[in-house]
Design an enzyme around this catalytic site. Structure first.
Site, PDB file in Angstrom:
ATOM      1  N   LYS A  54       0.838  -1.198   0.000  1.00 44.93           N
ATOM      2  CA  LYS A  54       0.000   0.000   0.000  1.00 44.93           C
ATOM      3  C   LYS A  54       0.873   1.247   0.000  1.00 44.93           C
ATOM      4  CE  LYS A  54      -3.673  -2.532   2.248  1.00 44.93           C
ATOM      5  NZ  LYS A  54      -4.155  -3.088   3.502  1.00 44.93           N
ATOM      6  N   GLN A  83      -4.973  -2.104   9.655  1.00 48.18           N
ATOM      7  CA  GLN A  83      -4.590  -3.386   9.070  1.00 48.18           C
ATOM      8  C   GLN A  83      -4.981  -4.519  10.020  1.00 48.18           C
ATOM      9  OE1 GLN A  83      -3.096  -3.761   5.897  1.00 48.18           O
ATOM     10  NE2 GLN A  83      -3.585  -5.899   6.317  1.00 48.18           N
ATOM     11  N   ASP A 123     -11.637   1.335   3.858  1.00 48.89           N
ATOM     12  CA  ASP A 123     -11.732  -0.114   3.690  1.00 48.89           C
ATOM     13  C   ASP A 123     -13.190  -0.546   3.514  1.00 48.89           C
ATOM     14  OD1 ASP A 123      -9.560  -1.714   3.389  1.00 48.89           O
ATOM     15  OD2 ASP A 123      -9.039  -1.767   5.523  1.00 48.89           O
TER      16      ASP A 123
END
Ligand code: NAD
Length: 296
Positions: A69, A113, A136
């Site tokens: 990322k 994450q 997300d």
């Protein structure tokens, strides 16, 4: 001699009838061009999108994903702030940080994450992110919008799958779509996206009886199970489109949930692993960050 000619004809027949592995890299390149233009326009408005990434685990795969990322953020000149914690981090510390990021107008997206250290309540922490910064798409508000068919942030892997289907010109409307796997981040979300696009959707899972009854009728089959080469040609429909979401490590190699070579002669299209859905997932994240920034 005659036998050899026969074998050659058969081989030729098979090659002629092979399905196609979708060129996801090509699709991603096209999307990258569009994304660059979008970010250039934001820069013209003096907006530089910013993503905050929180890593609170020692999970090796997570570190690899965060690295990927980061590289993509650099490629698209998206600013990135990383918050890396060890196992002594408390829930309150993370909630305070999220609070600060929620209220920082220069931060467009917040990404946590997963998985987090075991002592942290993942749901509570994810739900603390402001829905408009939840790039997300895991927040209940964004999931609710997905179910309602309303505008919201769509989670990255399902979003990438729809882009793939649209790019190959697959008409989703009226098709039988079968999703194997019912996780929130993949199975349930892609099922709703397909439903919103007028497919007739069935979700199968570990307790489904007679799985092949469903898969044999699937025009579009999305497999998100996490079992290497779980889907073979004998249980899929001739001429179907098969999307392999699985990422499994076997003997140091990454393989999907679909036996690609085996299904190739039966499908119209199939995605490969690696080089398939995974590479659209990270790009979808950057697209989400740019979309949020464009609302500033
Ligand atoms: P998960 O473990 O949360 O869900 C797996 C699902 O598979 C469950 O719903 C379960 O009911 C179902 N299942 C298990 N065994 C089954 C069986 N025998 N028959 C039918 N269904 C069965 O996993 P997940 O997070 O949804 O991920 C699934 C796979 O996709 C994993 O390999 C993961 O690494 C991969 N993944 C890839 C990406 C990507 O970007 N490509 C993103 C997320 C997940």
């Amino acid at each position: 001699m005659l036998y050899h000619i026969y074998v050659l004809i058969r081989l030729n027949d098979r090659m002629m009838n092979l399905g196609q592995i979708i060129d996801v890299k090509g699709i991603v390149e096209k999307r990258k061009e569009a994304l660059k233009l979008k970010i250039d326009k934001l820069n013209d408005r003096n907006i530089v999108p910013k993503l905050a990434v929180i890593l609170a685990s020692f999970d090796e795969a997570s570190k690899i994903y965060v690295g990927k990322k980061k590289r993509l953020c650099e490629e698209f000149k998206i600013l990135q702030e990383e918050y890396i914690y060890d196992e002594n981090v408390t829930e309150d510390e993370l909630l305070n940080l999220i609070d600060k990021l929620n209220n920082d107008d220069t931060v467009d997206g917040i990404l946590i994450q997963l998985p987090l250290f075991k002592h942290l309540d993942e749901k509570k922490i994810l739900n603390y992110i402001k829905p408009t910064k939840d790039v997300d798409g895991f927040h209940p508000v964004n999931l609710g919008n997905l179910v309602a068919g309303s505008k919201g942030i769509v989670s990255c892997t399902p979003k990438g799958i729809i882009t793939i289907l649209e790019d190959i010109g697959e008409d989703i409307k009226g098709k039988n779509a079968v999703v194997i796997g019912r996780s929130v981040i993949v199975g349930k979300s892609i099922a709703h996206l397909l439903l919103n696009k007028d497919a007739t959707v069935t979700i199968c899972h570990s307790k489904t009886k007679n799985l092949e009854y469903y898969t044999k009728n699937a025009d579009i089959l999305v497999v998100a199970v996490g079992i290497p080469k779980f889907i073979k040609s004998d249980i899929i429909k001739e001429g179907s489109v098969v999307i392999d979401v699985g990422i499994n490590r076997v003997d140091g190699k990454v393989v999907g949930d679909v036996d690609t070579e085996d299904v190739l002669e039966k499908v119209k299209y199939v995605t490969s692993v690696p080089g398939g859905v995974g590479i659209t997932t990270v790009l979808s994240l950057i697209e989400n960050v740019a979309d949020v920034a464009s609302l500033r």
